[in-house]
Motif scaffolding. Sequence first.
Motif, PDB file in Angstrom:
ATOM      1  N   ALA A 179       0.836  -1.206   0.000  1.00 32.14           N
ATOM      2  CA  ALA A 179       0.000   0.000   0.000  1.00 32.14           C
ATOM      3  C   ALA A 179       0.863   1.246   0.000  1.00 32.14           C
ATOM      4  CB  ALA A 179      -0.912   0.015   1.228  1.00 32.14           C
ATOM      5  N   PRO A 180       0.352   2.343  -0.551  1.00 34.68           N
ATOM      6  CA  PRO A 180       1.070   3.608  -0.509  1.00 34.68           C
ATOM      7  C   PRO A 180       1.072   4.171   0.905  1.00 34.68           C
ATOM      8  CG  PRO A 180      -0.684   3.602  -2.177  1.00 34.68           C
ATOM      9  CD  PRO A 180      -0.902   2.444  -1.296  1.00 34.68           C
ATOM     10  N   ALA A 181       2.162   4.007   1.624  1.00 35.93           N
ATOM     11  CA  ALA A 181       2.181   4.343   3.045  1.00 35.93           C
ATOM     12  C   ALA A 181       2.481   5.804   3.278  1.00 35.93           C
ATOM     13  CB  ALA A 181       3.231   3.500   3.768  1.00 35.93           C
ATOM     14  N   GLU A 182       1.948   6.321   4.362  1.00 37.19           N
ATOM     15  CA  GLU A 182       2.220   7.691   4.765  1.00 37.19           C
ATOM     16  C   GLU A 182       3.315   7.726   5.832  1.00 37.19           C
ATOM     17  OE1 GLU A 182       0.911  10.670   4.029  1.00 37.19           O
ATOM     18  OE2 GLU A 182      -0.464  10.031   2.499  1.00 37.19           O
ATOM     19  N   THR A 183       3.238   6.786   6.771  1.00 34.81           N
ATOM     20  CA  THR A 183       4.166   6.814   7.880  1.00 34.81           C
ATOM     21  C   THR A 183       4.611   5.411   8.207  1.00 34.81           C
ATOM     22  OG1 THR A 183       2.387   6.575   9.510  1.00 34.81           O
ATOM     23  CG2 THR A 183       3.013   8.812   8.901  1.00 34.81           C
ATOM     24  N   LEU A 207      11.208  11.399  14.735  1.00 34.46           N
ATOM     25  CA  LEU A 207      12.664  11.502  14.630  1.00 34.46           C
ATOM     26  C   LEU A 207      13.399  10.224  15.012  1.00 34.46           C
ATOM     27  CD1 LEU A 207      13.331  15.119  15.974  1.00 34.46           C
ATOM     28  CD2 LEU A 207      13.048  14.336  13.623  1.00 34.46           C
ATOM     29  N   GLY A 208      12.662   9.186  15.418  1.00 29.21           N
ATOM     30  CA  GLY A 208      13.308   7.905  15.672  1.00 29.21           C
ATOM     31  C   GLY A 208      13.328   7.442  17.113  1.00 29.21           C
ATOM     32  N   LYS A 209      12.591   8.101  17.999  1.00 26.26           N
ATOM     33  CA  LYS A 209      12.586   7.689  19.410  1.00 26.26           C
ATOM     34  C   LYS A 209      12.038   6.276  19.573  1.00 26.26           C
ATOM     35  CE  LYS A 209       9.989  11.058  20.910  1.00 26.26           C
ATOM     36  NZ  LYS A 209       9.664  11.660  19.592  1.00 26.26           N
ATOM     37  N   THR A 210      10.905   6.016  18.932  1.00 27.23           N
ATOM     38  CA  THR A 210      10.300   4.690  19.040  1.00 27.23           C
ATOM     39  C   THR A 210      11.207   3.631  18.408  1.00 27.23           C
ATOM     40  OG1 THR A 210       8.042   5.557  19.061  1.00 27.23           O
ATOM     41  CG2 THR A 210       8.312   3.268  18.410  1.00 27.23           C
ATOM     42  N   HIS A 211      11.873   3.973  17.323  1.00 24.94           N
ATOM     43  CA  HIS A 211      12.803   3.035  16.694  1.00 24.94           C
ATOM     44  C   HIS A 211      13.873   2.610  17.697  1.00 24.94           C
ATOM     45  CE1 HIS A 211      15.004   1.805  12.781  1.00 24.94           C
ATOM     46  NE2 HIS A 211      15.521   1.154  13.800  1.00 24.94           N
ATOM     47  N   LEU A 212      14.449   3.565  18.416  1.00 25.82           N
ATOM     48  CA  LEU A 212      15.475   3.235  19.403  1.00 25.82           C
ATOM     49  C   LEU A 212      14.908   2.396  20.541  1.00 25.82           C
ATOM     50  CD1 LEU A 212      17.536   6.556  19.623  1.00 25.82           C
ATOM     51  CD2 LEU A 212      18.237   4.383  18.594  1.00 25.82           C
ATOM     52  N   ILE A 222      18.766   8.078   4.910  1.00 23.19           N
ATOM     53  CA  ILE A 222      17.491   7.459   5.286  1.00 23.19           C
ATOM     54  C   ILE A 222      16.675   7.110   4.044  1.00 23.19           C
ATOM     55  CG2 ILE A 222      15.254   7.921   6.378  1.00 23.19           C
ATOM     56  CD1 ILE A 222      16.817   9.600   8.459  1.00 23.19           C
ATOM     57  N   VAL A 223      16.607   8.037   3.106  1.00 26.33           N
ATOM     58  CA  VAL A 223      15.853   7.791   1.875  1.00 26.33           C
ATOM     59  C   VAL A 223      16.446   6.611   1.120  1.00 26.33           C
ATOM     60  CG1 VAL A 223      15.232   8.741  -0.384  1.00 26.33           C
ATOM     61  CG2 VAL A 223      15.050  10.166   1.657  1.00 26.33           C
ATOM     62  N   LYS A 224      17.762   6.606   0.981  1.00 27.04           N
ATOM     63  CA  LYS A 224      18.426   5.515   0.255  1.00 27.04           C
ATOM     64  C   LYS A 224      18.215   4.171   0.947  1.00 27.04           C
ATOM     65  CE  LYS A 224      20.741   7.240  -3.316  1.00 27.04           C
ATOM     66  NZ  LYS A 224      20.580   6.704  -4.689  1.00 27.04           N
ATOM     67  N   ARG A 225      18.360   4.158   2.284  1.00 25.70           N
ATOM     68  CA  ARG A 225      18.192   2.905   3.032  1.00 25.70           C
ATOM     69  C   ARG A 225      16.757   2.389   2.913  1.00 25.70           C
ATOM     70  NH1 ARG A 225      20.255   0.644   7.736  1.00 25.70           N
ATOM     71  NH2 ARG A 225      22.270   1.320   6.938  1.00 25.70           N
ATOM     72  N   THR A 238      12.268  17.678   8.585  1.00 27.20           N
ATOM     73  CA  THR A 238      12.119  17.572  10.035  1.00 27.20           C
ATOM     74  C   THR A 238      11.507  16.271  10.531  1.00 27.20           C
ATOM     75  OG1 THR A 238       9.945  18.655   9.961  1.00 27.20           O
ATOM     76  CG2 THR A 238      11.869  20.068  10.254  1.00 27.20           C
ATOM     77  N   ASN A 239      11.127  15.365   9.638  1.00 30.26           N
ATOM     78  CA  ASN A 239      10.385  14.193  10.088  1.00 30.26           C
ATOM     79  C   ASN A 239      10.819  12.952   9.314  1.00 30.26           C
ATOM     80  OD1 ASN A 239       8.172  12.211  10.412  1.00 30.26           O
ATOM     81  ND2 ASN A 239       7.158  13.870  11.506  1.00 30.26           N
ATOM     82  N   ILE A 240      11.413  12.004  10.043  1.00 27.37           N
ATOM     83  CA  ILE A 240      11.895  10.776   9.410  1.00 27.37           C
ATOM     84  C   ILE A 240      10.740   9.948   8.877  1.00 27.37           C
ATOM     85  CG2 ILE A 240      13.055   8.572   9.854  1.00 27.37           C
ATOM     86  CD1 ILE A 240      14.830  10.083  11.847  1.00 27.37           C
ATOM     87  N   ARG A 241       9.622   9.925   9.597  1.00 26.51           N
ATOM     88  CA  ARG A 241       8.472   9.139   9.131  1.00 26.51           C
ATOM     89  C   ARG A 241       7.981   9.642   7.784  1.00 26.51           C
ATOM     90  NH1 ARG A 241       5.452   9.605  14.359  1.00 26.51           N
ATOM     91  NH2 ARG A 241       6.500   8.194  15.789  1.00 26.51           N
ATOM     92  N   GLN A 242       8.026  10.969   7.598  1.00 26.56           N
ATOM     93  CA  GLN A 242       7.594  11.512   6.314  1.00 26.56           C
ATOM     94  C   GLN A 242       8.558  11.124   5.194  1.00 26.56           C
ATOM     95  OE1 GLN A 242       6.800  15.714   6.598  1.00 26.56           O
ATOM     96  NE2 GLN A 242       5.487  15.473   8.393  1.00 26.56           N
ATOM     97  N   LEU A 243       9.851  11.075   5.513  1.00 28.29           N
ATOM     98  CA  LEU A 243      10.821  10.609   4.526  1.00 28.29           C
ATOM     99  C   LEU A 243      10.515   9.165   4.121  1.00 28.29           C
ATOM    100  CD1 LEU A 243      14.155  11.968   6.066  1.00 28.29           C
ATOM    101  CD2 LEU A 243      13.108  12.748   3.935  1.00 28.29           C
TER     102      LEU A 243
END
Length: 448
Positions: free
Chosen positions: A92-96, A156-161, A285-288, A311-316
């Motif tokens: 699916a075309p994801a937003e986040t 910005l990646g808090k949950t990822h960590l 981030i985009v490349k990965r 300003t937002n990694i999820r948006q990337l």
Amino acid sequence: MESLGEVFELVLKYCENDTDSISSIALDKWIRKLEPYKLEGSSVMLLTDSEFTKNIISTHYSSLLSRGFENVLGFPVKVELLIRSKEQSGEAPAETAPQNDPAQFDKLTFENFVKGKSNELAYAFSMAVAGNNEMSNSINTNQTFNPLFIYGDSGLGKTHLMKAIENEVKRKRPDIKIIYTTGENFLNELIEAIKSNSTNEFHSKYRGADFLLIDDIQFIAGKEQVQQEFFHTFNDLYNARKQIVLTADIAPSKINLLENRIRSRFALGVQVDIQPPDFETRMAIVKRKAELVGLQLSDTIARLIAEKIKTNIRQLEGTVNKMKGLTEFTKEAPSIAMAQKIVKEIMIQNHPQEITVDRIITETANVFGITPEDIRSTNRSKNISLARKVTIYLLKEVKGLTYLEIGNELGKNHSTMTIHYQNITEQMSRNSDLKQVVDDLIKNLKNN
């Protein structure tokens, strides 16, 4: 017609012209935020971001959407609304980045976390807590980093960590009791435990953890009973040398309505912030992300995305996900024009509105099917009275106003604001449906 996206654009124009069925404000607020997902036979699936939005659209605008699709496609269409985080598949075309999918959470590791100057300290400290770098061998991380408090803006990646810590600890020590939750879930579980007389089980669960990770801890601020419960849970774990990791969207010193005794506990360990990523990190981030989803992106396209979304990694990641979905749907190769269109859509959809008093009143009025004037009036009918109490609750919890300020805004005696606030809080503790409505309102205010 080449894509479902183009079909949906024509449906939006149909809805825009049907002014008897929907206002321009409602069209922008509800319908334009839908995302076309899939067309199968005579059924079309649209993605929305919450149960709250889904219920509003299903109740008021489903027939309008059906008419719009039938007008464009030429045959009757059944419209299905799916909640993005729950229903959206990998194609699916994801937003986040999915935040509630356990399978996706398992993929959040230190290995696929993209490091940069903006997050290197938070990354290193998280690795240390997980026992996975030289720092953890040279110092007593259980004392130095307890608690570890990571703060920064959403996306910005808090949950990822947090999940990387959990996954790494589970991998190394599968026998350890590690609990990951959110401040909101902690509150909801406590309310349910009180209702079902099972607080002993609640205590045993959280105070028996070896690792306790709580995301968005700022959610407990202003809630006396849950702050008390968290305080005692924190003390028991800290005194037993169990690891605590917390995140918030702002520094502990700036969390309004947080008890000083809790704020002082947060200062016992290490507080570290995550800043928006610099250009090089955004490019990485985009490349990965493109590599992970199997999307071939040129440096020009990757650079365009990294330059526009700052300003937002999820948006990337959401942009890359959406490009992947669109290329599979249209069978077209990624292009600069496609990237520009998706970036524009995502930035518009993710630009938060200011949470003003008027907006809180208007949003609440819309949910209860009344007008903002009704909430400010002296009308005491059941529905209006309930909406007014919800408004008081939101003005205090979301906007942080005092009872005097709330009374002035609504033209009411401030002494009655306390009574109404206590009454609605009690009603929410007994009525899960009402609580869900209020929770959805809060999410809608904060995320749109």
